[in-house]
Design a protein around this motif. Sequence first.
Motif, PDB file in Angstrom:
ATOM      1  N   VAL A  70      -7.221   5.313  -3.023  1.00 37.84           N
ATOM      2  CA  VAL A  70      -6.816   5.500  -1.633  1.00 37.84           C
ATOM      3  C   VAL A  70      -7.121   6.936  -1.206  1.00 37.84           C
ATOM      4  O   VAL A  70      -6.658   7.888  -1.829  1.00 37.84           O
ATOM      5  CB  VAL A  70      -5.315   5.210  -1.450  1.00 37.84           C
ATOM      6  N   PHE A  82      -9.527   2.604   1.641  1.00 39.55           N
ATOM      7  CA  PHE A  82      -9.263   1.940   0.370  1.00 39.55           C
ATOM      8  C   PHE A  82     -10.582   1.590  -0.302  1.00 39.55           C
ATOM      9  O   PHE A  82     -11.415   0.878   0.268  1.00 39.55           O
ATOM     10  CB  PHE A  82      -8.425   0.683   0.601  1.00 39.55           C
ATOM     11  N   THR A  90       0.792  -1.228   0.000  1.00 38.67           N
ATOM     12  CA  THR A  90       0.000   0.000   0.000  1.00 38.67           C
ATOM     13  C   THR A  90       0.826   1.281   0.000  1.00 38.67           C
ATOM     14  O   THR A  90       0.271   2.374  -0.023  1.00 38.67           O
ATOM     15  CB  THR A  90      -0.972   0.039   1.191  1.00 38.67           C
TER      16      THR A  90
END
Length: 337
Positions: free
Chosen positions: A300, A291, A56
């Motif tokens: 995001v 998310f 991420t």
Amino acid sequence: MWGRRSTAALGTAAVLLAAALSAAGQERSHVVTAAGTPAPKAYVITHNGRVQVLDTTDGRLVATANTGAWTTGAAVGPGGRRVYVVNGWAGVITAVDPVAGKVVGRIDARAQLAQAVLRPDGRRLYVTGSGAVAVVDPVTFRLVAAIRAGGQPQGIAVTPDGRRLYVANAQDGTVSVLDTETASPRTTIDVEGMPQHVAVSPDGNAVYVSSVDVGEGTGTVSVIDARTDELRWSVPVGKGAGSIAVTPDGRRVYVALNRRVVVVDTATRAAKTLRLRAKALAIAPGDRRVFLSSGNTATVLDSADNRVLNTFQLSGLDDGGRGVTATVIAFEPVDPS
């Protein structure tokens, strides 16, 4: 069913993703986790049964696997060693080793299934379906019990201490409260419309339920006081009511609607609509980023100001040659120790 594989698409997944990121000119995303908390991996489950594990911080694809059937839910084990995918229409729970990229176990429940949650200590997996919650021992990967719930149970969430489950019963318009220690029902709470998804606040004091009115299609977020198991308040949020998530500070709740995302302020009950689409959404423990799965991308957001931090491209194609669509985003549980 299980033998169908899109090997070529999966084999070129990393190349496709790298090309997409290069074309988009993306930079590393802002990491806004709690102090001392590393950026989590996002486990994105696509509609056709693929597991894609994303870093991420930059959206890199770090692992992939294929369960081979339509998915409705998923949960991630401690340390990301296992991903449990609910192939709901097939009535199967699939255990995946994401590092090895392969299926390591399957349970045929012989009934249609919906969603899943793992107890924080990782010792029990709970899956909704056909009027009950199936209880799975992740170590032996076997069904060990079934707890009676309401009609057509869908969403499920567990309290941070792992002692209670909250289950959204779409057919009954109720939420079942289940005791995990005795594997038995505790009480039932009436809510508005058809309950779909459930989320528990990080402090364990509030339970948020998304519901939809069948006739008008309007969505509602209801709040249950987890200390008394009583309905506290409800607020309309627009058309539809999908997956729901709570920020780490408990101040905001995000809900995926038909064509928009709504943010509810838990103190003022004010609802703000964001011009974003999401099939599903999730917030990792200790991470203020939200998310969103939007078609073949994962968007995001920073929950502090709803600013878009980044958009990650999902990779691969489905069996018809079309881009994949994410149905579930999941994260590793917090270690209770």
